[in-house]
Design a protein around this motif. Structure first.
Motif, PDB file in Angstrom:
ATOM      1  N   ILE A 166       0.822  -1.214   0.000  1.00 38.01           N
ATOM      2  CA  ILE A 166       0.000   0.000   0.000  1.00 38.01           C
ATOM      3  C   ILE A 166       0.856   1.266   0.000  1.00 38.01           C
TER       4      ILE A 166
ATOM      5  N   ASP B 250      -4.358  -0.408  -4.585  1.00 40.44           N
ATOM      6  CA  ASP B 250      -4.734  -0.284  -3.172  1.00 40.44           C
ATOM      7  C   ASP B 250      -3.736   0.645  -2.478  1.00 40.44           C
TER       8      ASP B 250
ATOM      9  N   TYR C 196      -7.060   1.085   1.956  1.00 38.39           N
ATOM     10  CA  TYR C 196      -6.862  -0.055   2.850  1.00 38.39           C
ATOM     11  C   TYR C 196      -7.431   0.247   4.240  1.00 38.39           C
TER      12      TYR C 196
END
Lengths: 331, 592, 297
Positions: A95, A276, A281
């Protein structure tokens, strides 16, 4: 800050005389007094910033607490426990990487597009076309990501998307765009450019129209082509603005474009490997727990990391511009 | 020269500003009021800055009682949960209720605060110490978080003082909805097995065309999908979206149907959805948490989704658009022939078929009971633990909570009150008929008309009126899913794991599970690889550790509650044995 | 004197091509949007988007504009935008000017003071509590005051002020002009392009803001346009959610009656409308900037 500035609004003779002395405080007050009119102009704005931005910062303490309704900001201290959600995440690397890659793409490509478009628009002599083009380019700025996502789906959807219909009609296989994570950094960047170039270039245009036309006239006389004028007069004059905007953007480099990704990628997990980001997230993880301590901790982490980045870049810009006898740095 | 020109320009700008203000203020009364208020506020502000704080205190305090007149109770309504969005439709009903209450000697005034963005605002109101009285809250798993953060007032010692509430909700339902020793809201018990009304809605007219109507089993459904694929060019046989997907038919994440494991798998299974694990088999006393994907049902679902994807039965791209579901996108416009939905048998006729017919005039929708529980093909645990509650704000004064409870006590004391709260005003919002029936009025816009479903009203569903044209099947389904006699008692239903201690891990697992489940659901991944990724993702997020903690807690709970647990388990086992021994079809016959 | 005429022509041609292509690229989705908002919902559902209008329908606009709330919303938003933009630009100019005056030694520290708020924030709850304590709750100032100071535009303004030819100001100082005179007589007149740009974006920010209307207005009986719009979108969702709820039974609403898709399109068109009208007005100042810039001394 407010307390420090307050005395300046009622300067006394003693303060002024004190300013002549060497002490640091006195010099500070003296400086304030000398510029009292400037400060008076700035004061309402500075006070507003203090009230609406600095006062709420006491809330950062929640990042280190187990926030509860009854105890509020004096909830039990849990140290760095809230930071585990982000830093203990099994997909932390993914991420963070995605956040930085996407933001870097947006900053770099977005800036090039906006500057390029401003320069090109500046060359358009036809006033009507110029006006029209500028107005139209501004339109995407108004389209919310939800609507954009809907239309994008209309283009790329496997079953009924316009692109797939077209591909089928010319004898090609249908292609599942929404299953190809590697395509999406590109698609998202294109969308970002589409949405922000028109508005972004206005800023640069404002600088360009402010340029003294005598510069161009002089260059014309020296035999410079339009291209050369663009390259050697217009472009360098945009540099400070480009640097400023980039520095400002770097401060938020750890914040993903949540609105965009939430609307366009949403729950399509196949695209997560490249799309993402921290924000998406965390929203996923906190959807059912709504823990303010944890969300504050994540925000604080993003801020601190961004701050480190911008501090570094600002230092570089400062050194670089000092050598050219200018100061383009942010602070 | 320059300054002259620009000053004129600035004047123009200001002129425009002024014109804008005038344009903004010129017309109706509302805006004039707004501006008057604004001016007042402005005057206050400029005159005395210190007064700001006092002004603020006043505005906050408005929700608490005025010196005389009725006590104000503020209800935070999460619009969207079966409630119309418009204040214009809700406020008159709140006024009518207040009026009726006051005329009957209950000195309360109900104010409804309808949130525009409940996801953000609702927890924010709690966290910022706002003092609203009560709110509708669902579902169960969000309430856990609010409870753990101390936002909800326990009603344990209070609810007993309100006889109408206890009588309507029943002591049994109240008992089942204690969470970790406390009652954190008024439950609204009614359905005890909402799953059993089926999950598949399909195009009845197409099934009739192929001579397959009515569908009865999964195999028949697949044959139907094959026919659709071959005979209806451009139509998707089965529409799948993240909310109502093929997994909804099966095991994960909510332990739905699977014939061979069914009794063990369906029902309230503590912690299940959050951690990708559930208790293996309550009936056969295998009381250990096992990973969801180790269960046959989970794998079967993943394989079915994959097969359907490969055979072209489901849409290839998972629908992922916000605020769009596969229904509006695919089924109603006639772009798909079957789809998953809860209470399919009830809804197919009530809601779906009319919607379908506005696109496809000859279209007909039917639902089928694919787990055949009504026919005796399976049996499941009854669910007394509710998803929907009226919760009371712990920030507000205790008197406010009591006033809120008084409201519900008054409400539940009379069917007329309930009708007003659920249906609106007779003759304006609906037409009251005998035998708890109602009719919608012609010329009333269904989207803006006042209506409140029982589960968002704090009212048990048996007080809700039934449409006049409800079919026999509708009533039969309603009877079946609301009568505990047709289901097994769940010995674990009173147990509730402590999620607070593993909050971080649960968050990470939630994120991991959403990511890993959806591609399986759409059959986008090979089941073996997809399930391996699922295992990896959840275990990385700490599932095994959480499982161990929950297991220990469960074991302790069982030891502590051994007598009731064993008693309930034996009753469940006996009932299950009866079901296993008896011919299932007879059961259905006996009910006719 | 002139360089190759062909080169110049090619250069100009390339510029025109780039602008035209990008304009079309930007216009296409918007064109699709307008067309879709005017298309019958059923056609849109069955056949998806198309480049030419099919079954014409104003149904979506009827839905969006139904009732008084939208009208009131328009007025609230207009008021907020006009007042907010004016105050915002004035206050930000004051701060930006202080940051740009070279003789003011603490301008760097002040820049930092402002920049810091761009990166760090206390989070939602403390901000909400602060706003409530300042009285920015359930009144129209709640829509205006929190958005007055935008560090981003302060820095843009500062940067532009920095870039103005220093000699003019220096000579003004020698002539004994005060800071006030310099700001109003020299700096602001020369800064029309950037002031117009800032005003435009601030206005757009106010016009598009729904967040403050959602969070800071609870019992007030007015809402800005964007919140009304949000409600219209949500009511479509509300109906869907009602149908999707656990244990929903007899809610007899046909969601197909609502032109959900075209409504969202129409909403965008309706909300963009007025602010787009502002654009040509502001644009004059970009063009004018050229002449203002050339008037020296």
């Amino acid at each position: 800050m407010m307390q420090l500035t307050k005395p300046t609004s009622t300067p006394t003779a003693s303060l002024v005389s004190a300013a002549r002395e060497r002490s640091g405080v006195a010099r500070f007050l003296g400086e304030l007094h000398r510029n009292r009119l400037i400060l008076l102009l700035a004061l309402p704005g500075l006070v507003l910033i203090f009230l609406l931005k600095y006062v709420p910062m006491f809330g950062i303490v929640v990042a280190f607490e187990d926030f509860r309704a009854q105890t509020g900001f004096f909830s039990p201290w849990v140290g760095l426990d809230n930071f585990r959600l982000l830093f203990g995440s099994p997909v932390l690397w993914r991420i963070v990487r995605n956040t930085i890659i996407l933001n870097t793409l947006f900053i770099v490509v977005g800036t090039i597009a906006a500057v390029g478009m401003a320069l090109v628009l500046n060359e358009i002599a036809q006033p009507l076309l110029r006006k029209l083009a500028q107005s139209i380019m501004f339109l995407p700025f108004f389209m919310g990501w939800t609507v954009v996502a809907m239309m994008l789906y209309g283009f790329f959807d496997y079953q009924s998307g316009m692109v797939n219909n077209l591909m089928q009609s010319i004898g090609l296989e249908r292609f599942s765009f929404y299953e190809q994570p590697n395509l999406w950094p590109g698609i998202l960047t294109a969308l970002h450019v589409w949405k922000t170039t028109g508005s972004g270039c206005i800023l640069y245009l404002a600088v360009l129209v402010g340029i003294d036309t005598q510069l161009y006239e002089a260059a014309e006389i020296d035999g410079a082509s339009r291209w050369q004028q663009m390259r050697f007069i217009s472009l360098p004059l945009l540099v400070p603005t480009v640097i400023l905007l980039t520095l400002l953007a770097i401060g938020r480099i750890f914040y993903g474009d949540f609105g965009m990704l939430y609307a366009i990628v949403g729950s399509n997990a196949l695209l997560y490997p490249t799309t993402d980001v921290i924000d998406t997230y965390i929203i996923r993880a906190l959807q059912t727990t709504t823990n303010f301590g944890m969300s504050t901790a994540v925000g604080l982490s993003q801020s601190v990391l961004g701050f480190i980045c911008v501090f570094g870049s600002n230092w570089i810009v400062k050194k670089w511009s000092e050598r050219r006898g200018e100061d383009y740095s942010l602070f | 020269m320059a300054s002259k020109l620009s000053r004129r320009d600035m004047l123009r700008l200001m002129g425009l500003a002024g014109a804008g203000v005038l344009a903004g203020c010129a017309t109706p009364e509302t805006i004039i009021q707004t501006v008057e208020k604004t001016v007042e506020v402005e005057v206050e502000k400029t005159v005395e800055v210190e007064k700001l704080v006092e002004v603020e205190v006043e505005t906050v305090v408005t929700a608490t009682p005025r010196p005389e007149g009725p006590k104000v109770i503020t209800y935070v309504d999460s619009a969207g949960f079966g409630v119309p969005q418009y204040r214009e439709t809700i406020n008159p009903i709140a006024e009518a209720l207040s009026e009726k209450m006051q005329s009957e000697g209950v000195n309360l005034e109900l104010r409804v605060l309808l949130l525009d963005d409940p996801n953000t605002e609702y927890p924010l109101l709690y966290a910022s110490g706002a003092d609203f009285t009560f709110a509708f809250d669902a579902p169960w798993k969000n309430m856990n978080a609010l409870r753990d953060q101390g936002y909800l007032r326990p009603l344990d010692d209070l609810v007993g003082d309100y006889p109408n509430i206890v009588k309507a909700i029943t002591p049994e339902v109240i008992e089942y909805n204690y969470m970790r020793g406390h009652l954190y809201g008024l439950p609204t018990g009614f359905y005890v097995a909402s799953h059993s009304a089926g999950h598949v809605v399909y195009r009845q007219d197409l099934a009739e065309k192929y001579g397959m109507y009515p569908l009865k089993t999964m195999d028949e459904l697949e044959l139907f999908l094959e026919e659709v694929k071959n005979n209806e060019p451009g139509m998707i046989p089965f529409g799948a979206d993240p909310t109502f997907n093929t997994f909804y038919l099966g095991a994960a994440p909510w332990s739905w149907y699977q014939p061979e494991e069914y009794p063990a798998k369906y029902g309230y299974n503590p912690g299940n959805a959050m951690i990708g694990a559930g208790i293996e088999d309550i009936i056969r006393e295998k009381l250990t948490y096992v990973d969801s994907e180790t269960q046959d049902s989970f794998r079967a679902q993943a394989e079915r989704a994959r097969q359907w994807n490969e055979k072209g039965y489901v849409n290839k791209d998972m629908l992922q658009m916000l605020e769009v579901n596969a229904f509006d996108e695919y089924f109603n416009p006639g772009k798909c022939a079957a789809i998953t939905y809860n209470e399919a048998i009830l809804k197919s006729k009530l809601q779906i078929q009319p919607a379908l017919q506005s696109y496809v005039p000859e279209g007909k929708a039917a639902g089928f009971d694919e787990n055949q529980s009504r026919a005796g093909g399976s049996i499941a645990f009854a669910v007394f633990k509710q998803w929907n509650f009226q919760v009371f704000n712990a920030n507000s004064a205790l008197e406010d909570t009591k006033a809120g409870l008084e409201f519900f006590d008054w409400l539940l004391g009379d069917q007329d009150n309930i009708d007003l709260w659920l249906m609106g005003v007779d003759g304006v919002n609906y037409k009251k008929l005998d035998n708890m029936r109602y009719e919608d009025l012609p010329d009333v816009d269904g989207t803006t008309n006042y209506r409140r479903r029982w589960y968002v009203a704090g009212v048990p569903g048996r007080f809700e009126r039934v449409p006049a044209d409800a079919s026999d099947e509708f009533l039969e389904v309603l009877e079946y899913i609301t009568n505990p006699e047709y289901h097994l008692p769940n010995p674990l239903e009173l147990y509730e794991p402590n999620r607070k201690v593993v909050e971080t891990e649960l968050g990470q697992m939630d994120a991991a599970s959403k990511e890993a489940t959806l591609p399986l659901v759409a059959g986008q991944l090979d089941p073996v690889a997809g399930i391996a990724a699922y295992t990896q993702a959840l275990d990385d997020a700490g599932r095994q550790e959480v499982k161990a903690i929950f297991q220990e807690e469960l074991d302790t709970w069982i030891t502590e509650n051994e007598a009731t647990f064993t008693d309930q388990l034996q009753r469940a086992q006996t009932k299950f044995a009866e079901w296993e021994a008896g011919p299932h079809a007879d059961w259905l016959e006996s009910r006719k | 004197m002139r360089r190759s005429k062909l080169g110049e022509r090619l250069f100009a041609g390339a510029n025109y091509t780039v602008v035209t292509l990008f304009t079309v690229f930007c216009l296409l989705p918007f064109y699709l949007l307008v067309i879709s908002s005017l298309t019958d919902q059923k056609v849109l559902q069955l056949d998806g988007y198309s480049l030419w209008p099919r079954k014409f329908s104003l149904e979506a606009y009827k839905w969006v504009l139904r009732g008084k709330p939208v009208l009131v919303g328009y007025q609230v938003s207009t008021f907020v935008t006009v007042v907010g933009t004016f105050l915002s630009v004035v206050l930000m100019c004051g701060v930006a000017y202080a940051l740009s005056v070279k003789k003011f030694k603490f301008r760097n520290q002040l820049s930092f003071y402002i920049y810091f708020t761009m990166v760090f924030s206390g989070g939602l709850i403390p901000w909400f509590i602060t706003c409530r304590n300042l009285g920015l709750y359930d009144n129209i100032w709640a829509l205006i005051v929190p958005m007055l100071m935008n560090p981003w535009w302060i820095f843009i303004l500062r940067n532009y002020f920095n870039g103005l030819p220093g000699e003019i100001m220096e000579s003004a100082v020698i002539d004994g002009a005060s800071d006030w005179t310099i700001l109003t007589r020299i700096v602001l007149p020369l800064s029309m392009p950037v002031l117009a740009t800032t005003a435009l974006f601030v206005a757009v920010g106010y016009w598009n803001d729904w967040w403050h209307g959602v969070i800071l207005l609870d019992f007030a009986d007015f809402r800005p346009l964007q919140v009304i719009i949000l409600r219209i979108i949500n009511s479509i969702r509300a109906i869907r959610q009602a149908m999707a709820m656990e244990g929903g039974g007899a809610l007899a609403i046909s969601s197909a009656q609502i032109p959900a898709k075209s409504i969202r399109m129409a909403i965008v068109v309706v909300t963009i409308g007025p602010i787009i009208l502002l654009y040509p007005f502001v644009q004059r100042y970009f063009i004018k900037g050229l002449t203002v810039g050339s008037v020296k001394g």
